[in-house]
Scaffold this motif. Structure first.
Motif, short mmCIF file in Angstrom:
data_model
loop_
_atom_site.label_atom_id
_atom_site.label_comp_id
_atom_site.label_asym_id
_atom_site.label_seq_id
_atom_site.Cartn_x
_atom_site.Cartn_y
_atom_site.Cartn_z
N ALA A 1 -9.36 27.82 90.84
CA ALA A 1 -8.64 27.61 92.10
C ALA A 1 -8.13 26.19 92.24
CB ALA A 1 -9.53 27.97 93.28
N THR A 2 -8.86 25.21 91.74
CA THR A 2 -8.43 23.81 91.86
C THR A 2 -7.43 23.42 90.79
OG1 THR A 2 -10.18 22.97 90.43
CG2 THR A 2 -10.69 23.17 92.80
N GLN A 3 -7.31 24.22 89.76
CA GLN A 3 -6.47 23.97 88.60
C GLN A 3 -6.98 22.81 87.73
OE1 GLN A 3 -2.51 23.67 90.47
NE2 GLN A 3 -2.19 25.82 89.91
N ASP A 4 -8.18 22.34 88.01
CA ASP A 4 -8.73 21.22 87.25
C ASP A 4 -8.96 21.57 85.79
OD1 ASP A 4 -8.73 19.67 89.55
OD2 ASP A 4 -10.88 19.93 89.95
N VAL A 5 -9.43 22.79 85.53
CA VAL A 5 -9.70 23.19 84.15
C VAL A 5 -8.39 23.32 83.39
CG1 VAL A 5 -10.68 25.00 82.67
CG2 VAL A 5 -11.88 24.30 84.76
N ALA A 6 -7.41 23.98 83.98
CA ALA A 6 -6.12 24.14 83.31
C ALA A 6 -5.50 22.78 82.98
CB ALA A 6 -5.17 24.97 84.19
N ARG A 7 -5.61 21.84 83.90
CA ARG A 7 -5.05 20.50 83.65
C ARG A 7 -5.84 19.79 82.54
NH1 ARG A 7 -1.14 19.44 87.23
NH2 ARG A 7 -1.24 20.36 89.29
#
Length: 184
Positions: free
Chosen positions: A107-113
């Motif tokens: 949800a935070t997109q931290d992993v994708a980034r």
């Protein structure tokens, strides 16, 4: 617009994560890791590139799990702007298609980034030591399913990783929809 990820950065170690899955559990990369390697896929529910190959992804995931590889998918799309990619809709999709792997929500997109995910589908194939060995495509499909007899590039590459710890030197990048990032 179609996007392709960069070529494989052999040996790259992925940052760990703790993400909720549609099965109600929280998973880390260690929880998913298989004895012979790990495949993490970035997908989202309404991407035409993902939908075109979804049954092939499920088939390959099952076949890879049988070889001792851990498999999971992550959705990192901005669910506020794209409600079809909400956590509840992810659960519906996982159940409707009987995903044989955890479907995780970033949800935070931290992993994708942190991982440098670029498109969907985006495949990250690791050996048993956690080193990246594959960042290629599933097969010759694009936003329409390729021929039924298309070479199973992802499966063959990950089978090689499971057997030798090394991925193929020649890899054709995946192509798909760009990840829908949240506004900064």
């Amino acid at each position: 617009m179609a996007v392709s990820p960069p070529v494989c950065d052999f040996g790259w170690k992925a940052p760990d994560f703790a993400l909720p899955a549609t099965d109600g559990r929280i998973y880390s990369l260690r929880d998913i890791a298989g004895q012979k390697g790990t495949l993490i896929m970035f997908i989202w529910n309404h991407c035409p590139y993902v939908l075109a190959v979804l049954e092939r992804v499920i088939r390959d995931a099952r076949d890879l799990q049988a070889l001792g590889l851990g498999v999971a998918a992550i959705c990192a799309n901005d669910a506020d702007a794209y409600p079809a990619d909400s956590f509840s809709r992810m659960g519906e999709m996982a159940q409707q298609h009987a995903f044989p792997f955890p479907y995780l929500h970033d949800a935070t997109q931290d992993v994708a980034r942190a991982w440098g995910a670029a498109c969907t589908p985006d495949f990250f194939g690791f050996n048993a030591d956690g080193g990246l060995q594959y960042r290629g495509r599933l097969d010759a499909s694009r936003n329409k399913s390729g021929p039924a007899d298309a070479r199973r590039e992802l499966f063959e590459a990950m089978k090689q990783v499971a057997a030798t710890g090394q991925g193929p030197q020649h890899q054709i990048p995946s192509m798909g929809c760009s990840i829908k990032w949240k506004a900064a």
